[in-house]
Design a protein around this motif. Sequence first.
Motif: not given
Length: 191
Positions: A13-23, A63-77
Motif C-alpha cells: 500500500w502507498a499512503y499519500v499526502a501532499h500540499v500545493g502543486d507537487s504531484r 503558478n498560483i497555488i492555494s496551499r503551501v508549506v511555510g507561508q502561513f501558520q496553519d497548513v492543510e495537508v
Amino acid sequence: GTTAVVVLCYRRWAYVAHVGDSRLYLLRDGCLLQVTKDHSMVQRMLDAGELSAEEAAGHPKANIISRVVGQFQDVEVECQPYPLRLAPGDRLLLCTDGLYRMVDEMDILYQLRDGKTPQDICNELVLLANQAGGRDNITVQVVDCQKSLLFCWWLAFVVFALCLLGLLFWGWWGTSLSRFPVFQTIASFFS
C-alpha cells in the motif's frame, strides 16, 4: 513557501499526502495516472468546468497555488482517503511543477517505461526540463515497486515520518521560530 508530496509505502500500500502543486504519478501496465490533484487556482477552474485540460496546461496563472508549506501558520495537508494498492512492476513518480510544466506528459511516460534505473530516469527528466527552459525548480523522485520494496516498510515509515514531521514542524512553528539563525538558514533552502 514550498509544496510537498509524501508517500509511505507499507507492504502493498502507498499512503499519500501532499500540499500545493507537487504531484504523484503512478505508472502501471504502461499507463500514467496522476494520483494527486493540485491545490491551485487553475485546478479549481478546471474542476468548475471553466477551463478545458488544454487551456489549463498553458494557463498564465498556473503558478498560483492555494496551499503551501511555510507561508502561513496553519497548513492543510491533503491525505488521500484510501491507500493506493501497489503491484510489483508499478513505478511512482514524485515531482514538482518544474518538471511537468516543462516536459510533456508523453515524454514523461516514455522515460518511465524505458526500463532505465530510477536514478537514470530522474537524471533524464531533469535534463529534459532544463533543455525546455527550466523556469522553476525541478525535483524528481522515481520509486520502483518491487516485491522486496513492498515489504521494506520500516525504511519507508521512517522517511514518511520524517517528512510529515517536517511539514508539521514547518507549518505550525516555522513562523515563530524564524527569529533563530538556525531556522533562518533552514528556511533559506526552501525559498
